[in-house]
Design an enzyme around this catalytic site. Structure first.
Site, PDB file in Angstrom:
ATOM      1  NE  ARG A  49     -65.999  18.778  47.112  1.00 40.62           N
ATOM      2  CZ  ARG A  49     -66.992  18.833  46.370  1.00 40.62           C
ATOM      3  NH1 ARG A  49     -68.075  18.248  46.807  1.00 40.62           N
ATOM      4  NH2 ARG A  49     -66.985  19.164  45.189  1.00 40.62           N
ATOM      5  CG  ASP A  51     -68.248  15.501  55.002  1.00 42.85           C
ATOM      6  OD1 ASP A  51     -68.622  16.160  54.252  1.00 42.85           O
ATOM      7  OD2 ASP A  51     -68.320  14.040  55.311  1.00 42.85           O
ATOM      8  NE  ARG A 196     -69.118  11.560  60.161  1.00 39.61           N
ATOM      9  CZ  ARG A 196     -70.026  12.264  59.928  1.00 39.61           C
ATOM     10  NH1 ARG A 196     -69.708  13.094  58.815  1.00 39.61           N
ATOM     11  NH2 ARG A 196     -70.978  12.294  60.461  1.00 39.61           N
TER      12      ARG A 196
END
Length: 247
Positions: A49, A51, A196
């Site tokens: 996935r 975000d 991140r």
């Protein structure tokens, strides 16, 4: 038939990859297009996935269908129905044991920052910087992340506790390209927020807010509260999902 698809998308207008009840995910848009083609309720399974706000040059997904349509034709058929910010780059038939997520052996994520804060388009696709970064300091600190480590300190607290936290990072590059600073991360896989949070930590090093020893302490802590840095989603791109030659 198992169909493997390579997809590129601009994540700005979506609440991430996963379909959701109260927001629009990229998975939902693709599944709705597949229903129009196959008249089947097709479940799309991605390599992982992304975000909200995260982009992809090379996301991979697969789906299973009983429709007698050559796999290669799904590229053209899907692109005729999908919005212009989601593009299918390739479709192909795969062996029955192929799985977009579990067959993957590696991934590459890139992250972009920019000093060009006056560019009105950059806010969607770059993390904007107001001060010059110390690139050499960041390169030195990035070595802390190389190899196999428990990355609990650099992951979302929402990850299933049963999921392994150990990941192997084989390569990190930090390159100045004109007004941009370009990060490259390659490894066996990454936890949610890991890229991140590593990027945000390296930026803090580049701003001389923390040093290499601080980064090492965060990693060694194996504690979600050890790292408070998390770079914005807009600068992150899933570039490539790697498979063995047979896949």
């Amino acid at each position: 038939m198992i169909v493997k698809a390579l997809v590129s998308y601009d994540g700005f207008n979506y609440a991430g990859w996963q379909k959701q009840e109260n927001a629009l995910g990229i998975q939902q848009v693709i599944e709705e297009a597949l229903y129009k083609i196959t008249k089947e309720n097709v479940d799309v399974v991605a390599s992982g996935r992304t975000d909200a706000g995260v982009h992809a040059f090379g996301q991979v997904f697969h789906f299973e269908t009983n429709k007698n349509i050559p796999a290669i034709q799904y590229e053209r058929a899907l692109n005729a129905l999908l919005p212009k910010d989601i593009r299918i780059l390739k479709t192909e038939e795969m062996p029955d044991d192929f799985h977009a997520r579990f067959s993957a052996v590696g991934k590459r994520y890139d992250y972009y920052c920019s000093y060009d804060i006056k560019n009105p388009f950059n806010y969607k696709y770059r993390n904007l910087l107001t001060k010059k970064l110390d690139i050499e300091a960041m390169k030195n600190a990035s070595k802390v992340f190389l190899g196999s480590h428990d990355f609990t300190s650099f992951a979302s607290s929402k990850i299933d506790p049963r999921k392994p936290r150990v990941k192997t990072i084989s390569n990190i590059e930090i390159i100045e390209e004109g007004m941009d600073v370009h990060f490259i991360f390659e490894g066996t896989g990454f936890l949610r927020y890991q890229v991140r949070m590593m990027t945000g930590t390296l930026i803090a090093v580049g701003q001389h807010k923390i040093g290499v020893d601080d980064v090492q302490r965060m990693l060694d802590a194996k504690d979600k509260s050890a790292c408070r840095y998390n770079a914005s989603s807009c600068g992150l791109y899933l570039v490539e999902v790697k498979y063995n030659e047979t896949n």
